[in-house]
Scaffold this active site. Structure first.
Site, PDB file in Angstrom:
ATOM      1  N   VAL A 503       3.943  11.475 -35.633  1.00 39.84           N
ATOM      2  CA  VAL A 503       5.049  11.055 -37.002  1.00 39.84           C
ATOM      3  C   VAL A 503       3.805  11.956 -37.757  1.00 39.84           C
ATOM      4  O   VAL A 503       2.912  11.461 -38.160  1.00 39.84           O
ATOM      5  CB  VAL A 503       5.022   9.741 -37.102  1.00 39.84           C
ATOM      6  CG1 VAL A 503       6.082   9.175 -35.689  1.00 39.84           C
ATOM      7  CG2 VAL A 503       3.632   9.083 -37.241  1.00 39.84           C
ATOM      8  N   GLU A 504       4.754  11.598 -39.215  1.00 38.79           N
ATOM      9  CA  GLU A 504       4.657  11.754 -40.434  1.00 38.79           C
ATOM     10  C   GLU A 504       4.107  13.373 -40.494  1.00 38.79           C
ATOM     11  O   GLU A 504       3.093  13.333 -41.934  1.00 38.79           O
ATOM     12  CB  GLU A 504       3.990  10.731 -41.404  1.00 38.79           C
ATOM     13  CG  GLU A 504       4.355   9.497 -41.415  1.00 38.79           C
ATOM     14  CD  GLU A 504       5.006   9.829 -42.655  1.00 38.79           C
ATOM     15  OE1 GLU A 504       5.597  10.029 -43.219  1.00 38.79           O
ATOM     16  OE2 GLU A 504       5.975   8.364 -43.148  1.00 38.79           O
ATOM     17  N   GLY A 505       4.423  14.345 -39.862  1.00 31.66           N
ATOM     18  CA  GLY A 505       4.087  15.266 -39.844  1.00 31.66           C
ATOM     19  C   GLY A 505       2.845  15.742 -38.643  1.00 31.66           C
ATOM     20  O   GLY A 505       1.602  15.281 -38.665  1.00 31.66           O
TER      21      GLY A 505
END
Length: 813
Positions: A503-505
């Site tokens: 997540v988040e990249g």
């Protein structure tokens, strides 16, 4: 020919010191005058020397000549070769601030910047919140119940979190929030994460990327006044939808659309608004969310937002708030991410009409959604995920160290075997590294900076190091780690690892495309200036700016060549840096590697040009070098912040030596894989002229680091500081702590029994010897009872859960 040697020497010294062009020209002129005064130089030679001097110095110092006869030709070539920057790339570059990474890119980091940063501290209110509500919240969490039985937090826990402001850590007090610091935010998530990953994710999402953060930063006053108090009280549960089935990392490919039109909304007709169609998935809190933040591409085919002739009807990525009950909104069923029970699922919308004032920030922020997201991603990348990764790493260090001390084989704690000790070393060292990395970026955020590159580094590095820590911890726990149940404290953390990685990249994307790709443009002292000048529509201004940046850049490269070679010859021993007798040399080596990195970054940009962003293996290695320099900086600062304690020195040394080896490996990998091998060989000679100076931390140091978590002490306490520690001896972690304390308490008795066995006073070893030792008066009745209590505690700590064949109900053996 001595004067040529003098000429070269002045240039080399000037390059090392990074003197301005005019200054070193004057120094060179003065040196030539002194040489001619003291040396026997004939007039013809004098004239030749000055002609040689003039031929080099005048064109370089007289900008009109330099610009027209040198820079103009290069400028024209660069305009043809330089790839254009897309809108999303430009918005990513414009987002956030340049911070410590700029110093690392400089090749000559100013450590005063690092030293002036304050120590992260909690206010009295923040500490009271951690000691009170957060501690109480952790005690009411049962992770097995959450993840295996109810698949959700209890109603009591949900209500407690709402009532005590857990979803309002970042919301200003004027709106009813707690308005805590980034460091406190990190500490809260870390403590909850050490108790339950699902609960930590539930708390962290409303406080990171989501409507709350976006409203605080960009919302209109009306939006803030209405939504922020409701979010602070938990009346509204927020989520944010960016990722969809067809658009993950490539947000530009987002198929979700909004069309500006008139429609009906809440009983009113002819309302100017947007008709949305979207499909999002992997959206945390979506199943229970009452307020959806949605990213979409806005189109205005009828030019309702503007009547300008050259108006572009494709307005770009825009963000809006949508109430769950809005007609056309469908909240799908739940996803089940890696056996964790935090709420996550899809949201869809078909012909959803919302008024124009639903756009976050109002009409002024139409088409600015990507820039807004890039600016606000920092909290998720820099606070929430690193805090979660640190929680897992600290837990692994604390309880795996304890387990390796209480668990015995061949009458020896398993932590004393070198194979296990090697894994414990990595666990302890990496736990120290991630805590330092997490703490330093929190200081940046609390100082008002939004360090987008550093945030990406911290997220990627903490998650990768956490993965290594958990894998080693699972190896040591063995069956104790893989048998799931209420008494397993590690299995769910192991399963949570890919969630943090993704997540988040996703880490692959973050490492190979974001860290160096964004860092080079943002943090390099001249590259962005050159690119901006080349793309400037005003060619005269562009040429002037390009000339200034290009020649400064050339001086920068020459300086890094000289500095890197000198550092390679001297091992940077003559470089002035801060630090005490223990840390001084690590600051020196960090300076050396910064210079080498800056040089190699320029070489890669020069050799590969625009294709560098497609050479992801090269950019990934550059990211590794930059990231490890950050980690090394962070642990040096962390060590000093904690008082430069002697007991922590082995941890510091291990992380620094590991980081230097990683940087060296990355740099070697880059040089070996440059498309022109000869250039790589030259770079290798400049940077490492004598040998590869760095090796992995040796076994002696590793032994000392492992012993930090195998024995009680101040260093171990600091390493585990901030996690939830249960005093319930039947709790998954409390039972291990209880057994560990008793094992330490009875260590002298075990030593007494071993000596008695060696002397022939006892015929057996281990628990079989207790009765014999008591009967022989080797131990007292009280000591015997203590040994029996300890053995019971050990058996309780190492047991695993058993289940019935029907229904998987827990059974007590």
């Amino acid at each position: 020919m001595m004067w040529i040697g003098l000429f070269v020497l002045v240039i080399l010294v000037s390059a090392y010191l990074r003197l301005p062009l005019l200054v070193w020209s004057l120094i060179l002129a003065a040196a030539m005058l002194l040489f001619q005064f003291y040396a026997d130089v004939v007039p013809a030679q004098k004239a030749f020397m000055w002609l040689f001097f003039a031929a080099i110095v005048i064109p370089l110092n007289l900008k009109p000549i330099r610009r027209n006869f040198i820079s103009r030709a290069i400028y024209k070539v660069m305009k043809k070769l330089m790839p254009t920057i897309s809108q999303t790339e430009q918005e990513a570059l414009d987002a956030g601030d340049v911070w410590w990474e700029a110093e690392l890119f400089s090749g000559k980091p100013d450590f005063k910047f690092l030293q002036k940063l304050p120590k992260p501290v909690l206010t009295d209110d923040e500490q009271a919140f951690l000691d009170g509500p957060v501690e109480e919240f952790c005690k009411m969490l049962d992770d097995w119940q959450i993840t295996h039985v109810d698949y959700d937090m209890s109603e009591q826990a949900w209500q407690f979190a709402k009532d005590n402001g857990f979803f309002s850590l970042i919301i200003p007090k004027q709106y009813g929030g707690l308005d805590y610091s980034a460091y406190c935010h990190s500490q809260v998530v870390m403590k909850i994460g050490s108790r339950s990953g699902s609960a930590a994710v539930t708390v962290m999402v409303p406080n990171s990327l989501g409507p709350g953060k976006l409203l605080m930063t960009y919302g209109t006053e009306e939006q803030k006044d209405y939504y922020l108090p409701r979010l602070a009280k938990g009346i509204e549960i927020p989520c944010f939808g960016l990722t969809g089935p067809d658009a993950g990392s490539d947000a530009g490919a987002m198929p979700d659309t909004g069309v500006v039109c008139y429609g009906s909304y809440e009983g009113k007709d002819d309302v100017l608004g947007i008709r949305l169609n979207f499909a999002k998935r992997y959206i945390t809190l979506a199943p229970v969310a009452t307020l959806l933040g949605i990213a979409f591409k806005l189109h205005d085919p009828d030019h309702l937002l503007s009547d300008e002739e050259d108006y572009d009807e494709d307005r770009g990525i825009t963000l809006a708030l949508i109430k769950r009950e809005t007609e056309g909104v469908e909240v799908g069923r739940r996803h089940f991410p890696a056996n964790h029970a935090f709420m996550n699922g899809p949201v869809r919308g078909r012909d959803v009409f919302i008024p124009l004032d639903s756009i976050i920030g109002g009409a002024d922020y139409v088409g600015k959604g990507w820039a807004m997201l890039m600016e606000c991603l920092g909290d998720g990348r820099a606070i929430s995920l690193p805090a979660l990764g640190t929680a897992v790493s600290k837990m692994a260090a604390n309880y795996t160290g304890s387990y390796a001390r209480i668990r015995q084989q061949f009458h020896t704690p398993i932590g004393y075997f070198e194979g296990v000790e090697e894994a414990l070393t990595v666990i302890a060292g990496q736990a120290y590294a991630v805590d330092a990395a997490r703490s330093l970026v929190a200081v940046a955020l609390d100082g008002g900076a939004v360090p987008s590159v550093i945030s990406a580094i911290v997220k990627q590095q903490v998650m990768e190091r956490m993965r290594e820590v958990v894998n080693h911890a699972m190896d040591i726990h063995g069956g104790h780690g893989i048998c799931m149940g209420p008494h397993n404290h590690l299995g769910r953390a192991y399963q949570l690892t890919p969630v943090g990685i993704t997540v988040e990249g996703a880490n692959i994307l973050t490492r190979t495309m974001i860290i160096f790709g964004q860092g080079a443009m943002r943090s390099h002292p001249y590259l962005l200036k050159e690119v901006t000048a080349v793309h400037d529509a005003d060619q005269q201004r562009g040429l002037r700016d390009f000339d200034n940046a290009f020649f400064a850049h050339m001086g920068f490269i020459i300086s890094n060549v000289v500095r890197s070679f000198w550092f390679g010859l001297t091992f940077a021993k003559f470089t002035y840096t801060p630090g005490d007798k223990h840390t001084h040399r690590y600051y020196q080596q960090l300076t050396k590697m910064s210079s080498a990195f800056a040089l190699l970054a320029d070489i890669c940009v020069g050799v590969l040009g625009g294709s560098l962003k497609r050479r992801e293996k090269i950019s990934g290695r550059l990211a590794d070098a930059l990231s490890n320099m950050y980690v090394m900086s962070a642990v040096l600062k962390h060590y000093e912040n904690q008082g430069s304690k002697k007991e922590d020195l082995d941890l510091l040394r291990w992380v620094c030596e590991d980081s230097l080896f990683n940087i060296q490996t990355a740099i070697k990998g880059i040089m070996k894989n440059l498309p022109v091998p000869f250039i790589g060989a030259i770079c290798n000679f400049i940077i490492f002229p004598l040998t590869k100076p760095y090796q992995r931390p040796n076994d002696k140091l590793g032994h000392k680091v492992a012993r930090v978590i195998l024995s009680p002490g101040a260093a171990r306490d600091r390493l585990a500081g901030g996690i939830f520690e249960s005093d319930d001896i039947d709790n998954a972690t409390g039972r291990i702590t209880h057994a560990f304390e008793l094992v330490i308490k009875t260590e002298y008795l075990q030593r007494k029994l071993r000596d008695a066995f060696k002397q022939g006073r006892l015929s057996s070893r281990g628990t079989d010897a207790y009765d014999e030792a008591k009967a022989s008066n080797i131990i007292s009745d009280i000591e015997y009872d203590l040994l029996i209590e300890t053995e019971a505690a050990i058996q309780n700590a190492i047991k695993v859960d058993e289940f019935s064949f029907s229904g998987w109900k827990i059974e007590t053996p």
